[in-house]
Design an enzyme around this catalytic site. Structure first.
Site, PDB file in Angstrom:
ATOM      1  N   ASN A  24       0.846  -1.198   0.000  1.00 46.45           N
ATOM      2  CA  ASN A  24       0.000   0.000   0.000  1.00 46.45           C
ATOM      3  C   ASN A  24       0.880   1.245   0.000  1.00 46.45           C
ATOM      4  O   ASN A  24       2.098   1.152   0.047  1.00 46.45           O
ATOM      5  CB  ASN A  24      -0.982  -0.029   1.180  1.00 46.45           C
ATOM      6  CG  ASN A  24      -0.268  -0.061   2.510  1.00 46.45           C
ATOM      7  OD1 ASN A  24       0.417   0.884   2.875  1.00 46.45           O
ATOM      8  ND2 ASN A  24      -0.415  -1.161   3.241  1.00 46.45           N
ATOM      9  N   ARG A  25       0.249   2.406  -0.040  1.00 45.24           N
ATOM     10  CA  ARG A  25       0.996   3.653  -0.264  1.00 45.24           C
ATOM     11  C   ARG A  25       1.627   4.240   0.986  1.00 45.24           C
ATOM     12  O   ARG A  25       2.222   5.313   0.935  1.00 45.24           O
ATOM     13  CB  ARG A  25       0.050   4.715  -0.838  1.00 45.24           C
ATOM     14  CG  ARG A  25      -0.354   4.472  -2.254  1.00 45.24           C
ATOM     15  CD  ARG A  25      -1.180   5.654  -2.737  1.00 45.24           C
ATOM     16  NE  ARG A  25      -1.832   5.363  -3.980  1.00 45.24           N
ATOM     17  CZ  ARG A  25      -1.243   5.424  -5.169  1.00 45.24           C
ATOM     18  NH1 ARG A  25       0.026   5.769  -5.243  1.00 45.24           N
ATOM     19  NH2 ARG A  25      -1.915   5.156  -6.259  1.00 45.24           N
TER      20      ARG A  25
END
Ligand code: C5P
Length: 421
Positions: free
Chosen positions: A219-220
């Site tokens: 994920n970011r």
């Protein structure tokens, strides 16, 4: 309130006349401290007329009043707009070669800097390193806007509009007043005492859930907020363990335990939390992982055999580490447990409604609600959060502010919970 308005030598200085106007009309006592280069863009008579005060660039005027010390010491807020590449470099290295850089060294109030310059200068690694240094020290950096620059070209580097800068000033002045004027980078004494000698465990980063030896689901999350929390806690005298799936440099005085997956993070967090006073789950833990790990790299297809079908990845739920920490804590008071929630708001409610529901569901003591969006939170130097406390309707709004400043506010909230038990 006493505001020092520093102006560095950039064309955007002309927009700062409007900011000065807003500050004085807001009832603030503003002293303008331009650099010598700033006066090439807007002259001293303009600053003096709009602020109603004499304007100096060097330390040698009014010497009996020692302005280079007094101005900084007495200020409630220092804002530098525009902060040029040169000013950021001088501030980051602690130089004191004119009145403005002296003020920056003597100020113990919140400091806001609004960088503005050409895109190439803004994106240069030297400028970015200086901004990161200043942000780490607690300076509130207002990122430049993207748009038309001096000539025909466009890009990031524009000074935000005076109204937006004024709103940041008002927020910072309010925050400082609430925190008892805790000076930037120098913690509130009540918070220092609360964390000294405490065992603190912070998780950070986005977990990586492997599919095969080369691929993973991620994920970011950059881990920057978790690292800032660990760095600030260590500075406040806590014994800090950072359980991290990010690859950032270890903050000074912090023990880092690297992990990769949610399952690894769970094992380490449950073990570390056993003797901890405070646990902060700042990590973005993947909710799902691939059901099966493939020992060999998954092949694209049976190329040449006319088979271009794509594999279907089956996912299974990961355990909720935060909920498990709450369930298994050694008593109802310890460790104090802080959760994070990244929210965008949706049809079922705004970020605060969603945050309150999550706080009730997870059962932790504090929930830090992160506003996320296209230009908010992930990977950035600044953050906007709302801190919710279980059993109360209190909301502490923080930001947009550097992740270090956000960390200081979170530890101040933790200090209040610790003081209760
Ligand atoms: O439910 P949600 O993922 O939004 O909750 C976020 C909070 O829960 C964060 O503090 C995160 O670290 C934690 N979390 C967890 N285990 C998971 C998912 C999230 O501890 N599997």
């Amino acid at each position: 309130m006493r505001v020092v308005l520093g102006v560095a030598g950039g064309i955007a200085a002309y927009k700062v006349c409007a900011l000065l106007r807003l500050l004085t009309e807001g009832g603030h006592d503003v002293t303008v401290v331009p650099t010598a280069a700033a006066l090439k863009f807007v002259g001293a008579p303009t600053w003096a007329a709009l602020s109603g005060k004499p304007v100096h660039t060097e330390v040698w005027s009014d010497i009996t009043e020692v302005p280079h010390v007094r101005l900084g010491q007495q200020a409630d807020l220092v804002i530098v707009a525009p902060a040029t590449a040169d000013l950021l470099a001088r501030a980051a290295t602690g130089q004191a070669d004119d009145l403005l850089t002296n003020v920056l060294l003597t100020a113990r109030c919140p400091v806001v800097m609004a960088p503005a310059m050409h895109t190439e200068m803004w994106e240069h690694p030297a400028t970015q390193a200086n901004v990161a240094t200043l942000s780490e020290r607690g300076v509130h950096i207002v990122p430049p806007a993207s748009g038309r620059l001096t000539g025909a070209d466009t890009g990031p580097g524009r000074l935000p509009e005076p109204e937006d800068l004024y709103a940041v000033c008002v927020r910072e002045l309010g925050r400082a007043a609430r925190a008892g004027a805790a000076p930037h980078g120098i913690p509130d004494p009540a918070v220092t005492t609360a964390l000294t000698g405490r065992r603190v465990v912070v998780s950070a980063g986005g977990t990586r859930e492997p599919l095969d030896p080369v691929r993973y689901l991620g994920n970011r999350s950059s881990g920057k907020q978790g690292y800032a929390l660990a760095a600030v806690a260590a500075r406040l005298g806590a014994e800090v363990t950072l359980v991290s799936s990010a690859t950032l440099a270890a903050p000074e005085g912090v023990r880092v335990v690297p992990v990769e997956t949610a399952l690894e993070m769970r094992t380490v967090m449950l073990a570390e939390a056993a003797g901890a006073d405070v646990v902060v789950m700042a990590a973005a833990v993947a909710d799902f992982r691939p059901a099966n790990y493939t020992e060999h790299k998954i092949k694209k297809s049976h190329e040449g055999a006319g088979d271009d079908s794509a594999p279907v990845v089956e996912l299974v739920r990961n355990p909720d580490i935060l909920a498990e920490l709450v369930r298994t804590r050694r008593d109802t008071e310890r460790p104090v447990i802080v959760g994070f929630a990244a929210e965008t708001g949706d049809a079922s409610g705004g970020v605060l409604d969603l945050g309150r529901a999550k706080l009730a569901r997870k059962g932790c003591d504090l929930l830090v609600v992160n506003e996320v969006g296209p230009d908010k939170t992930f990977g950035r130097e600044d953050n906007t959060v709302h801190i919710l406390r279980r059993g109360t309707d209190d909301v502490i709004d923080v930001g947009p502010a550097s992740k270090s400043v956000v960390a200081e506010e979170i530890w101040a909230a933790v200090a209040h919970v610790l003081a209760r038990g």
